[in-house]
Write an enzyme that holds these catalytic residues in place. Structure first.
Site, PDB file in Angstrom:
ATOM      1  N   GLU A 141      10.507  88.039  43.024  1.00 17.62           N
ATOM      2  CA  GLU A 141      11.518  88.414  41.952  1.00 17.62           C
ATOM      3  C   GLU A 141      11.165  89.968  41.465  1.00 17.62           C
ATOM      4  OE1 GLU A 141      12.561  86.037  38.836  1.00 17.62           O
ATOM      5  OE2 GLU A 141      12.844  84.358  39.931  1.00 17.62           O
ATOM      6  N   GLU A 155       7.737  79.830  38.295  1.00 19.99           N
ATOM      7  CA  GLU A 155       7.121  80.332  37.243  1.00 19.99           C
ATOM      8  C   GLU A 155       6.541  79.350  36.269  1.00 19.99           C
ATOM      9  OE1 GLU A 155      10.375  82.924  35.547  1.00 19.99           O
ATOM     10  OE2 GLU A 155      10.130  84.495  36.806  1.00 19.99           O
TER      11      GLU A 155
END
Length: 885
Positions: free
Chosen positions: A258, A189
């Site tokens: 995710e 991320e």
């Protein structure tokens, strides 16, 4: 007595041990992993992959085989985990790969059960894990800046990543070695914060990719949420919804690393819940619109044992509303409904991988659409021609309110709002995301004495007012306030918390003295005021002591403090206790984010002006005396002068408490009720079960009805309003012996240890409702009688499946009605239409068994009311086999 669950666990573990004994053992015939624009390619074949997120340190090794097996049974092909740098290298160049950090054992267990592994090395993980997974010693390296073009950081990062990769190679764990690893991840991320680093961030992304590829792993690398990932790295999606995600190159497949099927909880906050209908809708839409790899974050969330919870202020429980709960039990209906979804997607896999380009698309209404994957063009106005050998379709209704009937393939299909119907053969609907036919499980906690128990209608756990407690005999030791040891030191000025503690403890004491004159006392009396202690900013918790007495406390993330304090004539001892509650785990420049105090500390309101304490002489003491003495371990009980607890001395702050207890019989998971305590930490036989805190969630903000329809966010369907965010704490059975287990508590604010109780956690009530018009069981599609005769599917009746936890059986059917029953689980009632045989049929099929199947049809029960659509509703009780014996 050994329970069946224990026997099952031993069998699973022994089988796994046989399969992966020896570093040279292979779990698969060696195979290559690559990818194209459509999918991950395993052994030369495109695959549609379902992945289950499990973090190995958030469970114990004894739990791992069962968690992996339940994930596989639930339809997973892959297990995904982060690699936790600070757990593996807690001290620079000193490594830990034992116990909960035995990542090799975890990987081999995955391979032994025939599943693949996606290893997210990072090494930054976020993950609501302390310091985002970075070891705190990293911030002390001169000139280091995390996650940018910075040689000191790159050197340490490369060394750790290479160590993990080399270890996996040495253990033959990559696919081309016959191992389970099919994907790796570098960074995590980073795209969210890359802009904060300017050009250095862009260069770092390229460096990280080149470094990863140079390790010659032989499997693809992923970067999630990284839109500028280099061509050689797959960029992927992390979000609640990813059906609109497209990678940054046509050559890459759409991966969802995710899928947030829940959310984490913070102390004093509500507990998030994501309805399974919405979760299933999101997953089905992803595959409908071209996705190929999907991972649940989390499939099992687990527990932040010890001080591993990130922060600030995140709870010890990391249940995450996952399909497998924190204790390792199936969370129904989430697990069962998603299992059916996965089976439906697998039925479509031949068509999904066969279509090389975009699927055939059809607009079915203003907010309804179809995506068709087939071996040839399909005239959607007619039934599928025989020359089209493969055809699967997804029909979506993204309207949040209306059920819509659509026409396609020569038939009519009713689509509930915010749902997807899946048709593996472009004719029969086998699954709709909004129609849940799987069971609901109501969990309970019961005392070690089976005469006391409690449940709630939603499966949440609450306290029982007639309780049995873990022990009547406790001992205590008072923690000294301020400096207590030879390792304290004095320094002029305010030192940053982490620079002093190195995160070996949550606690850092700051002590100084203030001299007060008669003039000051007279001034305050005349004005009718108290002096004020002000701190510009503090995090996470500060406790203010004046002359040995707790004066005030403040909780927050870099919040100001302004508190009146009572000072006396002469010398006054001022002690500030700075506490961390999980280090920051997300954001840019983590190396600069510390704890403790920022800005000025001063006392105002004196006759001659303020006293600036920022440059005063302070004495520093790291941690607690009980921590240094390791009072929480069985072998160090003689390190303190323990005395018996006197009921009239409770509650007492800054106290250590200890007792011993016997383990409850059976194999059910164990929960420790700390609802009578305030804030602190707990240990069992020397194992840290985590921080505890009885902060209460706001009374409002939890809806009476959770509507799955419409886009989800973490505050949409919260629960637990007006209750402590967490009262129950997981104690793994692996950490217990039959008797004489040591429980040690450190209590900061004052609680009552005499009311601490030990409970077993299990599913006690199971319910289900299945309509006679529901879909046939998905297993029918692979049955030999139907593989080549799909037209016979329409003749198969739906089934109700009921299942207790391992080691439990259905001891009673408390409600059964085939007809028009109304209500919901624990509130069912008979309707005007009811088959008299309902209870006897279900009892005969289910009672005394761990699981059972009942066909829902007139043939089973008779027809109590013709020309009426009927349903079977059942409520049953599960009981531990150990207790029955």
């Amino acid at each position: 007595m050994v329970g069946l669950a224990t026997i099952y666990g031993v069998i699973v573990a022994l089988a796994a041990a046989v399969l992966w004994a020896g570093a040279s053992a292979a779990f698969f015939e060696p195979f290559n992993v690559s990818y194209d624009h459509r999918a991950i390619i395993i052994g030369g074949k495109r695959r549609m992959l379902i992945s289950a997120g499990i973090h190995y340190p958030r469970a114990t090794p004894d739990m791992w085989p069962g968690l992996i097996a339940k994930s596989k049974e639930g339809g997973a092909d892959v297990i995904q985990t982060y690699v936790f740098w600070n757990g593996h290298e807690p001290i620079r160049n000193q490594y830990n790969f034992e116990g909960r950090y035995d990542i090799v054992k975890f990987a081999k267990l995955i391979g032994s059960q025939g599943l693949y592994l996606h290893l997210r090395i990072g090494p930054y993980v976020c993950a609501e894990w302390n310091f985002g997974g970075f070891p705190v010693w990293l911030r002390d390296i001169p000139d280091i800046v995390f996650r940018t073009k910075n040689k000191p950081f790159e050197d340490e990062m490369q060394k750790f990543v290479k160590k993990i990769v080399d270890m996996m190679k040495q253990e033959n764990l990559f696919s081309w070695q016959g191992g389970p690893i099919i994907l790796l991840q570098i960074e995590n991320e980073y795209g969210n914060i890359e802009g904060r680093y300017g050009q250095g961030g862009k260069e770092y992304v390229k460096w990280a990719a080149d470094m990863a590829l140079s390790l010659d792993t032989g499997v693809p690398w992923v970067m999630c949420r990284q839109s500028d990932a280099p061509e050689t790295i797959i960029d992927s999606c992390n979000a609640f919804y990813c059906d609109g995600f497209r990678p940054n190159s046509y050559r890459k497949p759409a991966l969802w690393t995710e899928d947030w099927n829940g959310w984490y909880a913070s102390w004093g906050g509500r507990v998030p819940h994501r309805p399974v209908k919405d979760n299933a809708f999101a997953v089905a839409r992803f595959f409908q619109r071209g996705g190929s790899f999907h991972n649940y974050y989390m499939f099992f969330g687990g527990t932040n044992f010890g001080r591993t919870a990130g922060g600030p202020l995140q709870t010890t429980s990391y249940d995450y509303d996952a399909p497998i709960d924190e204790y390792g039990l199936l969370a129904q209906p989430k697990w069962g409904h998603l299992k059916d979804l996965h089976a439906a997607i697998k039925l479509c896999e031949p068509a999904l991988v066969a279509v090389d380009g975009a699927p055939q698309y059809l607009k079915l209404g203003s907010m309804q659409e179809a995506h068709i994957y087939s071996s040839g063009f399909v005239d959607t106005r007619k039934s599928i021609p025989q020359n089209v050998s493969i055809c699967s379709a997804f029909l979506a209704n993204i309207d949040e309110r209306k059920t819509v009937t659509v026409q396609i393939f020569g038939g009519s299909y009713s689509l509930p709002p915010w749902s997807v119907s899946i048709l593996p053969d472009c004719k029969h609907v086998v699954f709709n995301t909004a129609k849940v036919a799987t069971q609901t499980s109501i969990k309970t906690v019961e005392s070690a004495s089976p005469s006391f128990s409690n449940t709630t209608g939603t499966g949440d756990i609450i306290l029982y007012d007639k309780d049995t407690y873990i022990s009547k005999t406790w001992m205590t030791f008072q923690e000294p306030i301020g400096a207590w040891g030879d390792n304290s030191f004095t320094y002029q000025g305010i030192l940053e918390h982490l620079n002093v503690t190195k995160d070996i403890s949550d606690y850092l004491w700051y002590s100084t003295r203030i001299n007060i004159t008669d003039e000051d006392i007279t001034f305050w009396e005349e004005k009718g005021i108290y002096p004020l202690l002000t701190i510009d900013k503090t995090r996470d918790v500060v406790r203010i002591f004046v002359n040995g007495h707790l004066s005030a406390s403040q909780v927050g993330n870099w919040v100001p403090v302004k508190e009146p304090i009572h000072l006396v004539h002469g010398s006054n001892d001022l002690v500030l206790l700075s506490e961390t509650v999980g280090l920051q785990n997300y954001g840019a420049f983590l190396e600069k984010d510390g704890a403790g105090f920022r800005g000025q500390i001063k006392v105002s309101g004196l006759k001659n002006g303020d006293i600036d304490l920022s440059d005063a002489l302070w004495t520093y003491q790291v941690g607690l005396k009980g921590e240094l003495a390791k009072l929480y371990t069985p072998e160090n009980q003689e390190s303190a002068d323990w005395i018996d607890v006197q009921p009239d001395s409770i509650p007492s702050s800054f106290s250590w408490y200890k007792t011993t207890f016997d383990a409850p019989e059976g194999d059910d998971p164990i929960a420790l009720d700390l609802g009578s305590m305030g804030k602190g930490q707990a240990w069992v036989n020397g194992h840290g079960i985590g921080r505890y805190w009885t902060l209460v969630a706001p009374k409002n903000g939890c809806p009476d009805y959770c509507d799955y329809r419409g886009a989800y966010h973490e505050n949409k369907c919260t629960t637990n309003c007006g209750l402590p965010t967490q009262s129950w704490y997981h104690v793994p059975r692996e950490w217990l012996q039959a008797s004489n287990n040591l429980l040690v508590i450190f209590e900061e604010t004052g609680g009552n240890p005499l009311k601490i109780s030990l409970r077993v956690h299990s599913t006690v009530t199971i319910c289900a409702r299945v309509w006679e018009t529901d879909y046939p069981p998905l297993s029918t599609w692979s049955h030999p009688n139907f593989v080549n005769h799909k037209n016979l599917i329409d003749e198969v009746a739906p089934e109700m499946h009921l299942r207790c936890d391992e080691g439990h059986v259905i001891s009673a059917i408390t409600f059964a009605s085939y007809g028009t029953p109304s209500g919901s689980c624990q509130k069912f009632s008979q309707g005007k239409c009811h088959a008299a045989s309902s209870l006897s049929v279900v009892t005969e099929a289910c009672q005394g068994r761990n699981n059972c199947t009942v066909t829902v049809s007139n043939r089973t029960f008779g027809d109590p009311c013709r020309r009426t659509t009927k349903a079977l509703a059942v409520e049953a009780t599960c009981t531990s086999i150990t207790r029955q014996i």
